[in-house]
Design a protein around this motif. Structure first.
Motif, PDB file in Angstrom:
ATOM      1  N   VAL A   3      20.093  52.533  34.244  1.00  0.00           N
ATOM      2  CA  VAL A   3      18.209  52.405  33.683  1.00  0.00           C
ATOM      3  C   VAL A   3      18.808  51.822  32.587  1.00  0.00           C
ATOM      4  CG1 VAL A   3      16.158  53.572  33.587  1.00  0.00           C
ATOM      5  CG2 VAL A   3      17.656  54.265  35.518  1.00  0.00           C
ATOM      6  N   LYS A   4      17.784  50.766  32.180  1.00  0.00           N
ATOM      7  CA  LYS A   4      17.399  50.242  30.928  1.00  0.00           C
ATOM      8  C   LYS A   4      16.213  51.163  30.423  1.00  0.00           C
ATOM      9  CE  LYS A   4      18.037  47.736  27.481  1.00  0.00           C
ATOM     10  NZ  LYS A   4      19.611  47.564  27.152  1.00  0.00           N
ATOM     11  N   LEU A   5      15.997  52.101  29.720  1.00  0.00           N
ATOM     12  CA  LEU A   5      15.330  52.895  28.408  1.00  0.00           C
ATOM     13  C   LEU A   5      14.135  51.845  27.545  1.00  0.00           C
ATOM     14  CD1 LEU A   5      16.275  55.824  29.233  1.00  0.00           C
ATOM     15  CD2 LEU A   5      14.821  55.090  30.882  1.00  0.00           C
ATOM     16  N   THR A   6      13.377  52.555  26.984  1.00  0.00           N
ATOM     17  CA  THR A   6      12.731  52.160  26.124  1.00  0.00           C
ATOM     18  C   THR A   6      13.347  52.063  24.658  1.00  0.00           C
ATOM     19  OG1 THR A   6      10.828  52.713  26.526  1.00  0.00           O
ATOM     20  CG2 THR A   6      10.772  50.929  27.141  1.00  0.00           C
ATOM     21  N   ALA A   7      13.491  53.875  25.171  1.00  0.00           N
ATOM     22  CA  ALA A   7      13.799  54.562  23.939  1.00  0.00           C
ATOM     23  C   ALA A   7      15.423  55.485  24.483  1.00  0.00           C
ATOM     24  CB  ALA A   7      12.490  55.623  23.685  1.00  0.00           C
ATOM     25  N   PRO A   8      16.019  55.859  24.045  1.00  0.00           N
ATOM     26  CA  PRO A   8      17.303  56.662  24.479  1.00  0.00           C
ATOM     27  C   PRO A   8      17.185  57.711  24.774  1.00  0.00           C
ATOM     28  CG  PRO A   8      17.827  55.924  22.001  1.00  0.00           C
ATOM     29  CD  PRO A   8      16.067  55.464  22.639  1.00  0.00           C
ATOM     30  N   PRO A   9      17.291  57.740  26.167  1.00  0.00           N
ATOM     31  CA  PRO A   9      17.112  59.484  27.185  1.00  0.00           C
ATOM     32  C   PRO A   9      17.759  60.684  26.609  1.00  0.00           C
ATOM     33  CG  PRO A   9      19.140  57.579  27.351  1.00  0.00           C
ATOM     34  CD  PRO A   9      19.094  57.768  26.737  1.00  0.00           C
ATOM     35  N   VAL A  10      17.025  61.859  26.360  1.00  0.00           N
ATOM     36  CA  VAL A  10      17.010  63.331  26.464  1.00  0.00           C
ATOM     37  C   VAL A  10      18.218  63.704  27.509  1.00  0.00           C
ATOM     38  CG1 VAL A  10      16.289  65.249  25.360  1.00  0.00           C
ATOM     39  CG2 VAL A  10      14.741  63.194  25.295  1.00  0.00           C
ATOM     40  N   ILE A  11      19.256  63.385  27.693  1.00  0.00           N
ATOM     41  CA  ILE A  11      19.936  63.559  29.108  1.00  0.00           C
ATOM     42  C   ILE A  11      19.853  64.765  29.462  1.00  0.00           C
ATOM     43  CG2 ILE A  11      21.456  64.207  27.842  1.00  0.00           C
ATOM     44  CD1 ILE A  11      21.609  61.360  30.571  1.00  0.00           C
ATOM     45  N   ARG A  12      19.461  66.035  28.665  1.00  0.00           N
ATOM     46  CA  ARG A  12      19.539  66.973  29.411  1.00  0.00           C
ATOM     47  C   ARG A  12      18.741  67.356  30.014  1.00  0.00           C
ATOM     48  NH1 ARG A  12      21.543  71.996  27.530  1.00  0.00           N
ATOM     49  NH2 ARG A  12      22.965  70.789  26.287  1.00  0.00           N
ATOM     50  N   ASP A  13      16.966  66.729  29.486  1.00  0.00           N
ATOM     51  CA  ASP A  13      16.217  66.646  30.243  1.00  0.00           C
ATOM     52  C   ASP A  13      16.234  65.970  31.802  1.00  0.00           C
ATOM     53  OD1 ASP A  13      14.429  68.485  28.386  1.00  0.00           O
ATOM     54  OD2 ASP A  13      13.984  66.907  27.594  1.00  0.00           O
ATOM     55  N   ILE A  14      16.685  65.123  31.531  1.00  0.00           N
ATOM     56  CA  ILE A  14      16.946  64.178  33.151  1.00  0.00           C
ATOM     57  C   ILE A  14      17.256  64.714  33.872  1.00  0.00           C
ATOM     58  CG2 ILE A  14      17.138  61.977  34.040  1.00  0.00           C
ATOM     59  CD1 ILE A  14      16.216  60.523  30.976  1.00  0.00           C
TER      60      ILE A  14
ATOM     61  N   LEU B  48      14.979  56.381  43.931  1.00  0.00           N
ATOM     62  CA  LEU B  48      14.068  55.605  42.911  1.00  0.00           C
ATOM     63  C   LEU B  48      12.851  56.065  42.888  1.00  0.00           C
ATOM     64  CD1 LEU B  48      14.549  52.858  42.437  1.00  0.00           C
ATOM     65  CD2 LEU B  48      14.210  51.739  44.570  1.00  0.00           C
ATOM     66  N   GLY B  49      12.186  56.871  43.634  1.00  0.00           N
ATOM     67  CA  GLY B  49      11.171  56.829  43.197  1.00  0.00           C
ATOM     68  C   GLY B  49      10.560  57.971  41.969  1.00  0.00           C
ATOM     69  N   ARG B  50      12.121  58.320  41.945  1.00  0.00           N
ATOM     70  CA  ARG B  50      11.781  59.782  40.423  1.00  0.00           C
ATOM     71  C   ARG B  50      12.083  58.617  39.257  1.00  0.00           C
ATOM     72  NH1 ARG B  50      12.226  64.949  42.310  1.00  0.00           N
ATOM     73  NH2 ARG B  50      12.351  65.419  44.306  1.00  0.00           N
ATOM     74  N   ILE B  51      12.818  57.937  39.892  1.00  0.00           N
ATOM     75  CA  ILE B  51      13.562  56.762  37.814  1.00  0.00           C
ATOM     76  C   ILE B  51      12.470  55.967  38.133  1.00  0.00           C
ATOM     77  CG2 ILE B  51      14.475  55.166  37.448  1.00  0.00           C
ATOM     78  CD1 ILE B  51      16.577  56.222  39.647  1.00  0.00           C
ATOM     79  N   HIS B  52      11.511  55.424  38.466  1.00  0.00           N
ATOM     80  CA  HIS B  52      10.352  55.078  38.826  1.00  0.00           C
ATOM     81  C   HIS B  52       8.850  56.169  37.620  1.00  0.00           C
ATOM     82  CE1 HIS B  52      10.683  51.244  39.699  1.00  0.00           C
ATOM     83  NE2 HIS B  52      10.860  51.410  41.360  1.00  0.00           N
ATOM     84  N   ALA B  53       8.962  57.327  37.805  1.00  0.00           N
ATOM     85  CA  ALA B  53       8.283  58.349  37.271  1.00  0.00           C
ATOM     86  C   ALA B  53       8.851  58.356  36.376  1.00  0.00           C
ATOM     87  CB  ALA B  53       8.200  59.641  37.935  1.00  0.00           C
ATOM     88  N   LEU B  54      10.309  58.348  36.189  1.00  0.00           N
ATOM     89  CA  LEU B  54      10.333  58.604  33.651  1.00  0.00           C
ATOM     90  C   LEU B  54       9.739  57.804  33.038  1.00  0.00           C
ATOM     91  CD1 LEU B  54      13.991  58.812  34.767  1.00  0.00           C
ATOM     92  CD2 LEU B  54      13.023  60.788  34.929  1.00  0.00           C
ATOM     93  N   PRO B  55       9.671  58.408  31.807  1.00  0.00           N
ATOM     94  CA  PRO B  55       9.051  57.756  30.794  1.00  0.00           C
ATOM     95  C   PRO B  55       9.752  55.771  30.347  1.00  0.00           C
ATOM     96  CG  PRO B  55       9.050  59.595  30.135  1.00  0.00           C
ATOM     97  CD  PRO B  55       9.879  59.370  31.717  1.00  0.00           C
ATOM     98  N   GLY B  56       9.479  54.977  29.879  1.00  0.00           N
ATOM     99  CA  GLY B  56       9.912  53.875  29.794  1.00  0.00           C
ATOM    100  C   GLY B  56      11.090  53.030  29.693  1.00  0.00           C
ATOM    101  N   VAL B  57      10.366  53.234  31.410  1.00  0.00           N
ATOM    102  CA  VAL B  57      11.767  53.151  32.456  1.00  0.00           C
ATOM    103  C   VAL B  57      11.060  51.015  31.893  1.00  0.00           C
ATOM    104  CG1 VAL B  57      12.428  52.075  34.686  1.00  0.00           C
ATOM    105  CG2 VAL B  57      11.746  54.546  33.665  1.00  0.00           C
TER     106      VAL B  57
END
Length: 309
Positions: free
Chosen positions: A279-290, A232-241
């Motif tokens: 996770v709902k993001l403000t922009a489509p994810p770059v799944i490879r990077d995630i 969960l902490g790592r999710i919060h660190a993703l951009p645009g959560v």
């Protein structure tokens, strides 16, 4: 990758067959894959088949930093279908085992059924070469040992031609029966659209009680609370959560029963089902990077893009 059984023809009270997410009764990889590569390829391709947060929910999430429960709905009543055609000497299908490849006239008969069905919204024909290209491009293929093993052996000639398309509300059983009655159709799959499409962009599945198909989770049990907190902490660190939801196994079972409306998904499958963060993001994810950012993180079974089909 989920290996799907032949579904039943009853969405309400299926009997006998159960959807398996992998246990010690399942065949292992290796020689079995190569011996059955056509059947597994067909089933894998059928997977190519397989809302949004409210303002109030978003505010609650921002204040608490704790995941929200899954939204109440909507539960989609639209879906997709795949009708696979016979191949010469197709031992995987009893209906096709003693016949040759499908002719152009027989393909037209399938298209005629689709053109006259009131539930079919659109459809297209997929060649063997297109089927192989789509199989190679399946999301998450680089993390799937089954997929990688298949790519070492599978060729376009091993995969069937098919008709695929989208369907709206109506009598899906009637469409399935009409297609299965055609002598040139080997198998038909019909699925409801996934609950999370449009509600989240990213799924981070946690290790379940039974490892099942998740190689990362072999030799261990379900993700611990400490591991969940770390994820969960790592999710919060993703951009645009924008919002984070937590799906327990009971809700996961409900989702699979919705998608597999013809199959028997029962409480017996609960140990194999993962809990997951959506996770709902403000922009489509770059799944490879995630995926790279969650590689090797304890308790994580799989990272997937669930934005839509």
């Amino acid at each position: 990758m989920y290996l799907s059984p032949e579904p039943h023809d009853s969405p309400d009270a299926p009997e006998g067959e159960e959807l398996s997410f992998g246990d010690d009764r399942e065949p292992r990889l290796g020689g079995w894959l190569r011996a059955h590569r056509r059947l597994v390829g067909v089933v894998a391709l059928s997977a190519l088949l397989l809302a949004g947060a409210s303002v109030g929910g978003w505010v609650l999430y921002q204040r608490s930093r704790q995941p929200l429960p899954p939204p109440d709905g909507p539960w989609p009543q639209t879906g997709t279908f795949s009708a696979f055609l016979c191949q010469g000497g197709d031992a995987a299908s009893e209906a096709c085992s003693d016949r040759g490849a499908v002719t152009g006239e027989e393909k037209q008969a399938v298209a005629a059924v689709l053109n006259t069905s009131p539930v079919v919204k659109d459809f297209h024909f997929e060649t063997q070469e297109e089927a192989l290209a789509n199989f190679r491009a399946l999301p998450g293929a680089e993390e799937d040992p089954t997929h990688e093993a298949l790519l070492d052996t599978i060729e376009a000639a091993d995969l069937p031609e098919s008709y695929r398309g989208a369907i709206g509300p109506g009598d899906w059983r009637a469409l399935k029966r009409r297609l299965e009655a055609l002598p040139d159709v080997s198998r038909v799959y019909v699925f409801r659209d996934h609950f999370w499409w449009g509600k989240a962009n990213l799924s981070i599945a946690l290790c379940p009680q039974a490892a099942g198909i998740y190689e990362r989770c072999e030799g261990r049990g379900a993700a611990s609370q400490a591991e969940k907190d770390d994820v969960l902490g790592r999710i919060h660190a993703l951009p645009g959560v924008e919002a984070v939801y937590f799906e327990d196994r009971a809700h996961a079972l409900k989702v699979w029963r919705h998608v597999w409306w013809q199959g028997a998904v029962t409480n017996r499958d609960l140990p194999n089902l993962p809990e997951a963060y959506y996770v709902k993001l403000t922009a489509p994810p770059v799944i490879r990077d995630i995926r790279k950012s969650f590689a090797g993180v304890a308790g994580v079974a799989q990272v997937s893009d669930v934005s839509g089909p």
